[in-house]
Design an enzyme around this catalytic site. Structure first.
Site, PDB file in Angstrom:
ATOM      1  N   GLN A  27       0.900  -1.269   0.013  1.00 17.58           N
ATOM      2  CA  GLN A  27      -0.201   0.236  -0.090  1.00 17.58           C
ATOM      3  C   GLN A  27       0.902   1.302  -0.094  1.00 17.58           C
ATOM      4  O   GLN A  27       0.541   2.438  -0.793  1.00 17.58           O
ATOM      5  CB  GLN A  27      -1.148   0.029   1.154  1.00 17.58           C
ATOM      6  CG  GLN A  27      -2.153  -0.939   1.175  1.00 17.58           C
ATOM      7  CD  GLN A  27      -2.898  -0.762   0.011  1.00 17.58           C
ATOM      8  OE1 GLN A  27      -3.339   0.635  -0.408  1.00 17.58           O
ATOM      9  NE2 GLN A  27      -3.310  -1.647  -0.672  1.00 17.58           N
ATOM     10  N   ARG A  47      12.475   2.700   7.980  1.00 19.20           N
ATOM     11  CA  ARG A  47      13.602   2.498   8.815  1.00 19.20           C
ATOM     12  C   ARG A  47      14.789   2.613   7.774  1.00 19.20           C
ATOM     13  O   ARG A  47      14.708   2.068   6.620  1.00 19.20           O
ATOM     14  CB  ARG A  47      13.717   1.296   9.536  1.00 19.20           C
ATOM     15  CG  ARG A  47      13.340   0.019   8.580  1.00 19.20           C
ATOM     16  CD  ARG A  47      13.210  -1.167   9.533  1.00 19.20           C
ATOM     17  NE  ARG A  47      12.616  -2.359   8.868  1.00 19.20           N
ATOM     18  CZ  ARG A  47      12.167  -3.513   9.365  1.00 19.20           C
ATOM     19  NH1 ARG A  47      12.727  -3.805  10.816  1.00 19.20           N
ATOM     20  NH2 ARG A  47      12.065  -4.370   8.382  1.00 19.20           N
ATOM     21  N   GLU A  83       0.685  -5.728  12.277  1.00 20.24           N
ATOM     22  CA  GLU A  83       1.390  -6.339  13.583  1.00 20.24           C
ATOM     23  C   GLU A  83       2.522  -5.410  13.838  1.00 20.24           C
ATOM     24  O   GLU A  83       3.163  -5.341  14.912  1.00 20.24           O
ATOM     25  CB  GLU A  83       1.902  -7.821  13.306  1.00 20.24           C
ATOM     26  CG  GLU A  83       2.572  -8.238  12.324  1.00 20.24           C
ATOM     27  CD  GLU A  83       2.341  -8.296  10.857  1.00 20.24           C
ATOM     28  OE1 GLU A  83       1.318  -8.006  10.817  1.00 20.24           O
ATOM     29  OE2 GLU A  83       3.127  -8.697  10.075  1.00 20.24           O
ATOM     30  N   VAL A  84       3.012  -4.616  12.923  1.00 28.10           N
ATOM     31  CA  VAL A  84       4.440  -3.529  13.291  1.00 28.10           C
ATOM     32  C   VAL A  84       3.703  -2.352  13.567  1.00 28.10           C
ATOM     33  O   VAL A  84       4.295  -1.659  14.288  1.00 28.10           O
ATOM     34  CB  VAL A  84       4.912  -3.568  11.899  1.00 28.10           C
ATOM     35  CG1 VAL A  84       6.012  -2.621  11.744  1.00 28.10           C
ATOM     36  CG2 VAL A  84       5.650  -5.171  11.352  1.00 28.10           C
ATOM     37  N   HIS A 107      -6.722   0.151   6.849  1.00 29.68           N
ATOM     38  CA  HIS A 107      -7.521  -0.962   7.331  1.00 29.68           C
ATOM     39  C   HIS A 107      -8.006  -0.758   8.686  1.00 29.68           C
ATOM     40  O   HIS A 107      -7.161  -0.058   9.597  1.00 29.68           O
ATOM     41  CB  HIS A 107      -6.590  -2.364   7.242  1.00 29.68           C
ATOM     42  CG  HIS A 107      -7.155  -3.490   7.833  1.00 29.68           C
ATOM     43  ND1 HIS A 107      -8.548  -3.822   7.668  1.00 29.68           N
ATOM     44  CD2 HIS A 107      -6.671  -4.567   8.452  1.00 29.68           C
ATOM     45  CE1 HIS A 107      -9.030  -4.915   8.340  1.00 29.68           C
ATOM     46  NE2 HIS A 107      -7.898  -5.459   8.665  1.00 29.68           N
ATOM     47  N   GLU A 230      -7.373 -22.232 -14.221  1.00 30.88           N
ATOM     48  CA  GLU A 230      -8.664 -21.771 -14.835  1.00 30.88           C
ATOM     49  C   GLU A 230      -9.550 -21.004 -13.734  1.00 30.88           C
ATOM     50  O   GLU A 230     -10.329 -20.173 -14.165  1.00 30.88           O
ATOM     51  CB  GLU A 230      -9.596 -22.850 -15.372  1.00 30.88           C
ATOM     52  CG  GLU A 230      -8.742 -23.660 -16.411  1.00 30.88           C
ATOM     53  CD  GLU A 230      -9.533 -24.507 -17.420  1.00 30.88           C
ATOM     54  OE1 GLU A 230     -11.234 -24.001 -17.209  1.00 30.88           O
ATOM     55  OE2 GLU A 230      -9.277 -25.020 -18.293  1.00 30.88           O
ATOM     56  N   SER A 251     -19.672 -23.258 -21.132  1.00 34.61           N
ATOM     57  CA  SER A 251     -20.651 -24.287 -21.915  1.00 34.61           C
ATOM     58  C   SER A 251     -21.798 -24.635 -21.320  1.00 34.61           C
ATOM     59  O   SER A 251     -21.892 -24.419 -19.801  1.00 34.61           O
ATOM     60  CB  SER A 251     -19.895 -25.634 -22.226  1.00 34.61           C
ATOM     61  OG  SER A 251     -19.625 -26.325 -21.141  1.00 34.61           O
TER      62      SER A 251
HETATM   63  P1  NDP Z   1       3.657  -4.416   3.758  1.00 33.46           P
HETATM   64  O1  NDP Z   1       3.693  -5.712   4.450  1.00 33.46           O
HETATM   65  O2  NDP Z   1       3.570  -4.256   2.307  1.00 33.46           O
HETATM   66  O3  NDP Z   1       4.405  -3.461   4.202  1.00 33.46           O
HETATM   67  C1  NDP Z   1       5.746  -3.331   4.274  1.00 33.46           C
HETATM   68  C2  NDP Z   1       6.377  -2.190   4.707  1.00 33.46           C
HETATM   69  O4  NDP Z   1       6.535  -2.099   5.943  1.00 33.46           O
HETATM   70  C3  NDP Z   1       7.992  -1.922   4.367  1.00 33.46           C
HETATM   71  O5  NDP Z   1       8.063  -0.629   3.827  1.00 33.46           O
HETATM   72  C4  NDP Z   1       8.706  -2.485   5.366  1.00 33.46           C
HETATM   73  O6  NDP Z   1      10.005  -1.587   5.223  1.00 33.46           O
HETATM   74  C5  NDP Z   1       7.779  -1.989   6.410  1.00 33.46           C
HETATM   75  N1  NDP Z   1       8.093  -2.927   7.837  1.00 33.46           N
HETATM   76  C6  NDP Z   1       8.028  -4.217   7.840  1.00 33.46           C
HETATM   77  N2  NDP Z   1       8.315  -4.590   9.070  1.00 33.46           N
HETATM   78  C7  NDP Z   1       8.839  -3.688   9.841  1.00 33.46           C
HETATM   79  C8  NDP Z   1       9.317  -3.414  10.893  1.00 33.46           C
HETATM   80  N3  NDP Z   1       9.325  -4.394  11.917  1.00 33.46           N
HETATM   81  N4  NDP Z   1       9.719  -2.221  11.271  1.00 33.46           N
HETATM   82  C9  NDP Z   1       9.607  -0.977  10.573  1.00 33.46           C
HETATM   83  N5  NDP Z   1       9.094  -1.189   9.256  1.00 33.46           N
HETATM   84  C10 NDP Z   1       8.634  -2.326   8.976  1.00 33.46           C
HETATM   85  O7  NDP Z   1       1.996  -4.087   4.331  1.00 33.46           O
HETATM   86  P2  NDP Z   1       0.698  -3.562   3.213  1.00 33.46           P
HETATM   87  O8  NDP Z   1       0.884  -2.671   2.435  1.00 33.46           O
HETATM   88  O9  NDP Z   1       0.219  -5.017   2.863  1.00 33.46           O
HETATM   89  O10 NDP Z   1      -0.239  -3.095   4.665  1.00 33.46           O
HETATM   90  C11 NDP Z   1      -0.246  -1.780   5.136  1.00 33.46           C
HETATM   91  C12 NDP Z   1      -1.705  -1.321   5.442  1.00 33.46           C
HETATM   92  O11 NDP Z   1      -2.770  -1.714   4.368  1.00 33.46           O
HETATM   93  C13 NDP Z   1      -2.020  -2.742   6.550  1.00 33.46           C
HETATM   94  O12 NDP Z   1      -2.959  -2.025   7.474  1.00 33.46           O
HETATM   95  C14 NDP Z   1      -2.974  -3.658   5.613  1.00 33.46           C
HETATM   96  O13 NDP Z   1      -4.184  -4.194   6.440  1.00 33.46           O
HETATM   97  C15 NDP Z   1      -3.596  -2.402   4.812  1.00 33.46           C
HETATM   98  N6  NDP Z   1      -3.998  -2.870   3.409  1.00 33.46           N
HETATM   99  C16 NDP Z   1      -3.315  -3.611   2.767  1.00 33.46           C
HETATM  100  C17 NDP Z   1      -3.847  -4.214   1.378  1.00 33.46           C
HETATM  101  C18 NDP Z   1      -2.639  -4.791   0.440  1.00 33.46           C
HETATM  102  O14 NDP Z   1      -2.807  -4.637  -0.851  1.00 33.46           O
HETATM  103  N7  NDP Z   1      -1.678  -5.580   0.939  1.00 33.46           N
HETATM  104  C19 NDP Z   1      -4.895  -3.727   0.782  1.00 33.46           C
HETATM  105  C20 NDP Z   1      -5.804  -2.762   1.541  1.00 33.46           C
HETATM  106  C21 NDP Z   1      -5.461  -2.574   2.935  1.00 33.46           C
HETATM  107  P3  NDP Z   1      11.234  -2.602   5.287  1.00 33.46           P
HETATM  108  O15 NDP Z   1      11.793  -2.615   3.752  1.00 33.46           O
HETATM  109  O16 NDP Z   1      12.294  -1.650   5.874  1.00 33.46           O
HETATM  110  O17 NDP Z   1      11.297  -3.638   5.776  1.00 33.46           O
END
Ligand code: NDP
Ligand code: MG
Length: 328
Positions: A27, A47, A83-84, A107, A230, A251
């Site tokens: 996102q 980070r 969770e982060v 979310h 499929e 079909s």
């Molecule tokens: P991602 O798992 O894609 O997020 C990854 C990002 O989080 C990276 O920039 C990563 O940085 C950083 N990150 C991960 N772990 C840590 C940590 N321990 N400390 C600091 N930074 C960290 O998240 P999503 O985009 O999937 O989800 C984001 C929000 O959007 C959530 O609330 C989700 O429910 C919501 N959402 C997600 C959708 C989706 O398409 N996935 C759809 C709609 C809503 P680094 O590179 O430094 O690790």
């Protein structure tokens, strides 16, 4: 439900305003890039030692560490894994977010289940695109947008709704249409959808179908084509024109067979379980289980992820999918 479009929203609300996008994953990346292209002042907060830092830099965006991105920001977007979020919030957002800013989520989980308790004096809003990040970006680049939900948990400034709608517009979502809902409704329906139907239900259906064919003596490659490959073709049809278009395109044999057999596979008993799953989401049972998993460093999740990779379906799938890739 009321629907909002481009004309209901003025991006002027962001004049002179700074937006901090925390996280640059599915996102974060899609949203930050679209906001930037829409002329908004975006800083990506990540980070310093992580992969996202360099990626956001390469993409030509302003990048800062979490605390610096939050300081002075008018909108702080929590686009990190659920969770982060609580950790990053406690350490970097809570001490630095200014009064009158908007704290934003994609979310409702953190607010509905109180894994984050926002401070007094800030707006709390949600803009939840109804698509995976890469699709959001693709559709935006085509000049349109994906639909989104907005929701207002706290409106301190009186501008909360215009800000949420503004973010939706920055993503192109108001070109498609934006609905307003509550954090709780978004959280419960989203979790139910992914558990019972989309990610949970779907994979189990495919898995059991594959096993049935292979145990019946048919080659795994054939089984893969019939139950997994499929699936996309059928889901694309349903997505485009509902069941009606799908039944029309397949079909008559498939239509008759499907309509007379489907309830033997997914039926009233499945619905009893679906209702239990929904209840466990609403009463916090799922939240407790999932947050306990956070405390255990996702050890069970990692194990299940590993077991999944060993499925014959997955091994066969890798082989078959590589055939679809041109080698020269
Ligand atoms: P991602 O798992 O894609 O997020 C990854 C990002 O989080 C990276 O920039 C990563 O940085 C950083 N990150 C991960 N772990 C840590 C940590 N321990 N400390 C600091 N930074 C960290 O998240 P999503 O985009 O999937 O989800 C984001 C929000 O959007 C959530 O609330 C989700 O429910 C919501 N959402 C997600 C959708 C989706 O398409 N996935 C759809 C709609 C809503 P680094 O590179 O430094 O690790
Ligand atoms: Mg969802």
């Amino acid at each position: 439900m009321q629907l909002y479009h481009d004309n209901d929203v003025d991006l002027k609300i962001f004049d002179g305003k700074k937006i901090a996008v925390l996280g640059y994953g599915a996102q974060g990346r899609a949203q930050a890039l679209c906001f930037h292209d829409s002329g908004l002042d975006v800083t990506v907060g990540v980070r310093k030692d992580g992969a996202s830092w360099n990626k956001a830099k390469e993409d030509g965006l302003k990048v800062a560490e979490f605390a610096d991105a939050v300081k002075g920001a008018d909108v702080v977007m929590m686009l990190l894994p659920d969770e982060v979020q609580p950790k990053v919030y406690k350490e970097f957002v809570e001490p630095n977010i200014k009064k009158g800013a908007a704290l934003e989520f994609a979310h409702g989980f953190a607010i509905t289940f109180k894994t984050i308790i926002p401070p007094e004096g800030v707006d709390v809003i949600m803009m939840a695109p109804k698509a995976p990040g890469d699709m959001e970006r693709l559709v935006f680049l085509e000049g349109f947008g994906v639909p989104a939900l907005i929701s207002i948990h706290k409106d301190v400034t009186g501008n909360a709704k215009q800000i949420a709608l503004g973010l939706a517009k920055g993503l192109g979502a108001t070109r498609a249409g934006v609905f307003e809902t509550s954090f709780d409704n978004e959280t419960y329906t989203d979790l139910f959808g992914e558990q019972a139907v989309l990610c949970g239900g779907q994979t189990e259906l495919i898995k059991r179908g594959f096993e049935t064919l292979v145990e019946g003596g048919y080659p795994p490659e054939m089984a893969y084509f019939e139950v997994l490959h499929e699936t996309k073709l059928i889901v694309d049809l349903i997505n485009k024109g509902g069941f009606e278009l799908m039944w029309h395109v397949v079909s008559n044999t498939a239509e008759y067979g499907g309509l007379t057999r489907r309830e033997r596979v997914v039926n009233k008993e499945s619905k009893v379980e679906m209702k239990k799953i929904l209840k466990e989401i609403e009463d916090g049972t799922f939240k407790n289980q999932w947050t306990a998993e956070w405390d255990a460093d996702l050890v069970n999740l990692k194990k299940m992820e590993n077991d999944e990779k060993k499925l014959q379906l997955e091994i066969t799938g890798k082989e078959i999918r590589s055939l679809f890739q041109r080698k020269n």
